[in-house]
Each structure stands twice: as structure tokens, then as C-alpha cells.
Design a protein around this motif. Structure first.
Motif, PDB file in Angstrom:
ATOM      1  N   VAL A  21       0.855  -1.192   0.000  1.00 49.08           N
ATOM      2  CA  VAL A  21       0.000   0.000   0.000  1.00 49.08           C
ATOM      3  C   VAL A  21       0.888   1.238   0.000  1.00 49.08           C
ATOM      4  CG1 VAL A  21      -1.752   1.282   1.299  1.00 49.08           C
ATOM      5  CG2 VAL A  21      -1.830  -1.223   1.230  1.00 49.08           C
ATOM      6  N   THR A  22       0.641   2.151  -0.931  1.00 50.60           N
ATOM      7  CA  THR A  22       1.455   3.362  -1.021  1.00 50.60           C
ATOM      8  C   THR A  22       0.639   4.646  -0.853  1.00 50.60           C
ATOM      9  OG1 THR A  22       1.255   3.384  -3.426  1.00 50.60           O
ATOM     10  CG2 THR A  22       3.193   2.261  -2.473  1.00 50.60           C
ATOM     11  N   GLN A  23      -0.654   4.505  -0.664  1.00 59.88           N
ATOM     12  CA  GLN A  23      -1.505   5.664  -0.416  1.00 59.88           C
ATOM     13  C   GLN A  23      -2.635   5.203   0.491  1.00 59.88           C
ATOM     14  OE1 GLN A  23      -2.516   7.851  -3.897  1.00 59.88           O
ATOM     15  NE2 GLN A  23      -4.035   9.101  -2.866  1.00 59.88           N
ATOM     16  N   THR A  24      -2.948   6.036   1.480  1.00 62.19           N
ATOM     17  CA  THR A  24      -4.009   5.672   2.403  1.00 62.19           C
ATOM     18  C   THR A  24      -4.653   6.919   2.979  1.00 62.19           C
ATOM     19  OG1 THR A  24      -4.571   4.247   4.294  1.00 62.19           O
ATOM     20  CG2 THR A  24      -2.516   5.504   4.465  1.00 62.19           C
ATOM     21  N   THR A  25      -5.901   6.786   3.366  1.00 60.68           N
ATOM     22  CA  THR A  25      -6.620   7.856   4.041  1.00 60.68           C
ATOM     23  C   THR A  25      -7.150   7.300   5.351  1.00 60.68           C
ATOM     24  OG1 THR A  25      -7.265   8.855   1.933  1.00 60.68           O
ATOM     25  CG2 THR A  25      -8.546   9.500   3.878  1.00 60.68           C
ATOM     26  N   PHE A  26      -6.918   8.053   6.417  1.00 62.68           N
ATOM     27  CA  PHE A  26      -7.428   7.692   7.735  1.00 62.68           C
ATOM     28  C   PHE A  26      -8.376   8.765   8.219  1.00 62.68           C
ATOM     29  CE2 PHE A  26      -3.010   5.924   8.121  1.00 62.68           C
ATOM     30  CZ  PHE A  26      -3.357   4.598   8.265  1.00 62.68           C
ATOM     31  N   THR A  27      -9.368   8.367   8.985  1.00 60.33           N
ATOM     32  CA  THR A  27     -10.121   9.355   9.755  1.00 60.33           C
ATOM     33  C   THR A  27      -9.314   9.622  11.023  1.00 60.33           C
ATOM     34  OG1 THR A  27     -11.378   7.728  11.034  1.00 60.33           O
ATOM     35  CG2 THR A  27     -12.335   8.447   8.908  1.00 60.33           C
ATOM     36  N   PHE A  28      -9.587  10.737  11.656  1.00 67.00           N
ATOM     37  CA  PHE A  28      -8.901  11.031  12.911  1.00 67.00           C
ATOM     38  C   PHE A  28      -9.224   9.951  13.943  1.00 67.00           C
ATOM     39  CE2 PHE A  28      -8.616  15.919  12.194  1.00 67.00           C
ATOM     40  CZ  PHE A  28      -7.848  15.710  11.063  1.00 67.00           C
ATOM     41  N   ARG A  29     -10.439   9.456  13.921  1.00 69.09           N
ATOM     42  CA  ARG A  29     -10.841   8.388  14.860  1.00 69.09           C
ATOM     43  C   ARG A  29     -10.018   7.121  14.620  1.00 69.09           C
ATOM     44  NH1 ARG A  29     -12.798  10.478  19.065  1.00 69.09           N
ATOM     45  NH2 ARG A  29     -14.645  11.728  18.772  1.00 69.09           N
ATOM     46  N   GLU A  30      -9.768   6.794  13.366  1.00 65.53           N
ATOM     47  CA  GLU A  30      -8.938   5.617  13.066  1.00 65.53           C
ATOM     48  C   GLU A  30      -7.525   5.800  13.607  1.00 65.53           C
ATOM     49  OE1 GLU A  30     -10.837   3.813   8.966  1.00 65.53           O
ATOM     50  OE2 GLU A  30      -9.658   5.664   8.823  1.00 65.53           O
ATOM     51  N   ILE A  31      -6.992   6.995  13.460  1.00 64.75           N
ATOM     52  CA  ILE A  31      -5.658   7.264  14.000  1.00 64.75           C
ATOM     53  C   ILE A  31      -5.677   7.144  15.520  1.00 64.75           C
ATOM     54  CG2 ILE A  31      -3.875   9.033  14.322  1.00 64.75           C
ATOM     55  CD1 ILE A  31      -4.412   9.878  11.415  1.00 64.75           C
ATOM     56  N   GLU A  32      -6.715   7.674  16.149  1.00 67.20           N
ATOM     57  CA  GLU A  32      -6.824   7.556  17.603  1.00 67.20           C
ATOM     58  C   GLU A  32      -6.919   6.090  18.027  1.00 67.20           C
ATOM     59  OE1 GLU A  32      -8.804  11.815  18.818  1.00 67.20           O
ATOM     60  OE2 GLU A  32     -10.142  10.247  18.055  1.00 67.20           O
ATOM     61  N   HIS A  33      -7.597   5.296  17.252  1.00 69.28           N
ATOM     62  CA  HIS A  33      -7.682   3.866  17.539  1.00 69.28           C
ATOM     63  C   HIS A  33      -6.295   3.217  17.440  1.00 69.28           C
ATOM     64  CE1 HIS A  33      -9.443  -0.124  17.822  1.00 69.28           C
ATOM     65  NE2 HIS A  33      -8.712  -0.460  16.773  1.00 69.28           N
TER      66      HIS A  33
END
Length: 88
Positions: A21-33
């Protein structure tokens, strides 16, 4: 949070590269998880918190920059961040 507080994000991004994987999008909630803690309020209010800067002021950025990733887009209203792998 200290730089080490963001190490789980570094590990997660590194795992994505290992999967191709070379590109990704996270929600802030996913990062907090991933971090197992809340982001600081400035992460939701100030786009420069997500800058690709290696200064002490933005030491959290090392959690992606040191692993070959760059922030491409941040959407504060939608609470999303897009990263692109640029290689180390």
C-alpha cells in the motif's frame, strides 16, 4: 504527546508498505484507535499540526516522515488525512 506516543502510527504505516500500500486515508478516529489515545485538540483545529515538518514543534510528523510517508491532504472539517508513501 511525545514522539514515541506516535510510534504505533509509524508501525501501522510501515505494515501498509509491507503489504504494498502506497496511499491511504485515515479518519482522525482511526488514528486515535491506532494510537490508543485521543489526538490533541490542535490536530483538529490547525492544519499545520499535520505538516510535513521535521521541527521540534511538529515532532509528531516524524511518525510518518521517518518511515517514508508524507501528508498529502488534510480535511479538518471531515476529520480525514491522506498519506502517500514516498520511500525512505
Amino acid at each position: 504527546m511525545s514522539k514515541s506516543d506516535y510510534y504505533p502510527l509509524s508501525q501501522h504505516l510501515n505494515m501498509l508498505v509491507e503489504k504494498g500500500v502506497t496511499q491511504t486515508t485515515f479518519t482522525f478516529r482511526e488514528i486515535e484507535h491506532i494510537l490508543k489515545r485521543d489526538l490533541p485538540p490542535t490536530a483538529r483545529k490547525n492544519p499545520t499540526w499535520w505538516s510535513n515538518s521535521r521541527t521540534e514543534k511538529y515532532r509528531q510528523c516524524a511518525s510518518w516522515l521517518d518511515y517514508g510517508w508524507e501528508k498529502k491532504k488534510v480535511d479538518l472539517k471531515g476529520e480525514k488525512i491522506e498519506f502517500q508513501y514516498m520511500a525512505k
